[in-house]
Design an enzyme around this catalytic site. Sequence first.
Site, PDB file in Angstrom:
ATOM      1  N   HIS A  82      -6.491  13.735   6.854  1.00 48.60           N
ATOM      2  CA  HIS A  82      -6.809  15.020   7.487  1.00 48.60           C
ATOM      3  C   HIS A  82      -5.544  15.617   8.066  1.00 48.60           C
ATOM      4  O   HIS A  82      -4.714  14.913   8.633  1.00 48.60           O
ATOM      5  CB  HIS A  82      -7.846  14.805   8.602  1.00 48.60           C
ATOM      6  CG  HIS A  82      -8.570  16.046   8.997  1.00 48.60           C
ATOM      7  ND1 HIS A  82      -9.746  16.438   8.410  1.00 48.60           N
ATOM      8  CD2 HIS A  82      -8.293  16.997   9.908  1.00 48.60           C
ATOM      9  CE1 HIS A  82     -10.164  17.564   8.955  1.00 48.60           C
ATOM     10  NE2 HIS A  82      -9.284  17.940   9.869  1.00 48.60           N
ATOM     11  N   ASP A 161     -18.930  19.523  17.228  1.00 52.30           N
ATOM     12  CA  ASP A 161     -17.605  20.068  16.872  1.00 52.30           C
ATOM     13  C   ASP A 161     -17.748  21.428  16.216  1.00 52.30           C
ATOM     14  O   ASP A 161     -16.961  22.335  16.471  1.00 52.30           O
ATOM     15  CB  ASP A 161     -16.861  19.099  15.942  1.00 52.30           C
ATOM     16  CG  ASP A 161     -15.571  19.744  15.453  1.00 52.30           C
ATOM     17  OD1 ASP A 161     -14.716  20.040  16.303  1.00 52.30           O
ATOM     18  OD2 ASP A 161     -15.438  20.005  14.242  1.00 52.30           O
ATOM     19  N   ARG A 168     -13.981  27.788  20.452  1.00 56.69           N
ATOM     20  CA  ARG A 168     -12.548  27.689  20.788  1.00 56.69           C
ATOM     21  C   ARG A 168     -11.749  28.749  20.046  1.00 56.69           C
ATOM     22  O   ARG A 168     -10.818  29.338  20.585  1.00 56.69           O
ATOM     23  CB  ARG A 168     -12.024  26.295  20.418  1.00 56.69           C
ATOM     24  CG  ARG A 168     -12.494  25.202  21.362  1.00 56.69           C
ATOM     25  CD  ARG A 168     -12.254  23.833  20.762  1.00 56.69           C
ATOM     26  NE  ARG A 168     -10.856  23.607  20.462  1.00 56.69           N
ATOM     27  CZ  ARG A 168     -10.425  22.847  19.459  1.00 56.69           C
ATOM     28  NH1 ARG A 168     -11.262  22.240  18.660  1.00 56.69           N
ATOM     29  NH2 ARG A 168      -9.142  22.699  19.268  1.00 56.69           N
ATOM     30  N   SER A 183     -11.879  16.976  18.172  1.00 55.71           N
ATOM     31  CA  SER A 183     -12.484  17.720  17.079  1.00 55.71           C
ATOM     32  C   SER A 183     -12.271  16.983  15.750  1.00 55.71           C
ATOM     33  O   SER A 183     -13.207  16.758  14.981  1.00 55.71           O
ATOM     34  CB  SER A 183     -11.843  19.113  17.039  1.00 55.71           C
ATOM     35  OG  SER A 183     -12.079  19.750  15.815  1.00 55.71           O
ATOM     36  N   LYS A 187     -15.147  14.103  13.650  1.00 55.67           N
ATOM     37  CA  LYS A 187     -15.616  14.314  12.262  1.00 55.67           C
ATOM     38  C   LYS A 187     -15.279  13.098  11.399  1.00 55.67           C
ATOM     39  O   LYS A 187     -16.054  12.698  10.548  1.00 55.67           O
ATOM     40  CB  LYS A 187     -14.934  15.549  11.660  1.00 55.67           C
ATOM     41  CG  LYS A 187     -15.510  16.846  12.186  1.00 55.67           C
ATOM     42  CD  LYS A 187     -14.846  18.046  11.548  1.00 55.67           C
ATOM     43  CE  LYS A 187     -13.449  18.252  12.057  1.00 55.67           C
ATOM     44  NZ  LYS A 187     -13.095  19.595  12.454  1.00 55.67           N
TER      45      LYS A 187
HETATM   46  N1  URA Z   1      -8.588  20.915  12.764  1.00 61.18           N
HETATM   47  C1  URA Z   1      -9.787  20.581  13.314  1.00 61.18           C
HETATM   48  O1  URA Z   1     -10.683  20.111  12.619  1.00 61.18           O
HETATM   49  N2  URA Z   1      -9.956  20.783  14.631  1.00 61.18           N
HETATM   50  C2  URA Z   1      -8.990  21.305  15.435  1.00 61.18           C
HETATM   51  O2  URA Z   1      -9.212  21.429  16.630  1.00 61.18           O
HETATM   52  C3  URA Z   1      -7.758  21.643  14.866  1.00 61.18           C
HETATM   53  C4  URA Z   1      -7.576  21.439  13.515  1.00 61.18           C
END
Ligand code: URA
Length: 433
Positions: A82, A161, A168, A183, A187
């Site tokens: 990620h 999230d 946000r 966040s 996930k």
């Molecule tokens: N990617 C995400 O999934 N969340 C964030 O807060 C920033 C980048």
Amino acid sequence: MRFLDLILKKKAGQELTTAEINYFIQAYSADAIPDYQVSALLMAICFQGMTDRETADLTLAMARSGDHLDLSAIPGIKVDKHSTGGVGDKTSLIIGPMVACLGVPVAKMSGRGLGHTGGTIDKLESIPGLTSSFALTDFIRQVKDVHLAIAGQTAHLAPADKKLYALRDVTGTVQSPALIAASILSKKIAAGADKVVFDVKCGSGAFMETLEDAQHLGRVMYAIGQEAGLVVHALISNMNQPLGHMVGNRLEVYEAVQTLQGQGPEDLHELCLALAVEMAFLADKGRREDLRAQLEDKLHNGQALAKFVEMVEAQGGDGSYLTQPDQLLPASYTADFLAPEAGYLQAMNCQLVGEASGLLGAGRARLEDGIDPTAGLIFDHKLGAKLAKGDRICRLQSSSVQDFGPALAQLETAITMGDQAPKLSPIILDHIY
Ligand code: URA
């Protein structure tokens, strides 16, 4: 418990308890706290920060807010990757197939672009026919058969999230290491991988602009991962200019195909190799030096591209766009951004570059907006190039926007020319593991 007390406590710089954080996430997920109060808490978190313990509690509460995928039916170590979000970042399209070629099961959950950063799902879905929505059983079957599937976040995966990220984005509260770590990690924990490689972006196009901030974020994610039983390795990579030459959904698929054939731009090639090596290493496939050579081979012998085609076709996409990639390039309208003076391409505000691409239709200003798959930017030069006045710096293209004025003005602000050659940083700035 009164939510107002949590806001006041955090505003005063105090630590929230585990029970308070659990209450926040459970009540917000159940629509029992209004957005305006949560916005106030998020802003207080941005200013006061969170301790590592609070960040870990927030992550775990968010991960528990929805389903937890069980990938145990897939044999082998499941490794995910990620990025914290960048411009021109098409690495997942390249790394997934490379690593899958070594027999590593890649069960990847990806996001859509938001704000100035692009998203893997939007890039993939710019290939006609491709879908990234799966029933869990189909997702597992594809990872077993192809060793690779890339799916979008479902409504049931870390739904807290989903809500918080959208809030946000519109309340100026994205740039908090605690909120970003929670966040992303919530996930990843919910998505069921055993191990994850994070690409923590650093620079003008990233949410973390300084190396210190990016290192801090990487360390926090590493520590929380350990606490949650998720093995985390993080690389910190340079995001002071777009990765590669192309920004925009189909354009990035085109550049991914080039890179999968061993003909990608140097920075993109290097970053993909480093991330792929780390993923394969975490999957216990051997020593890093040996893996690097094996992965280079997969790029040059056609196997990596063939794996990408296999995945795209398994997800309903038209593989001919990858075997004849010139189909990915056309757009109805184009314009050129020219060097306003002679000199070195010294610096770019990469966030503004991402926003320029968004103005052409490559990104959405709101979640419900559509995307123009053909829109984007093709850079002729990278930072450090010496240009004559009038040399083209980049080509802009779109099929949905004919007035290039706003995007050209944005690029003018974003790009700095000067007499001195800039000092360039490497693509990989640090690692945390
Ligand atoms: N990617 C995400 O999934 N969340 C964030 O807060 C920033 C980048």
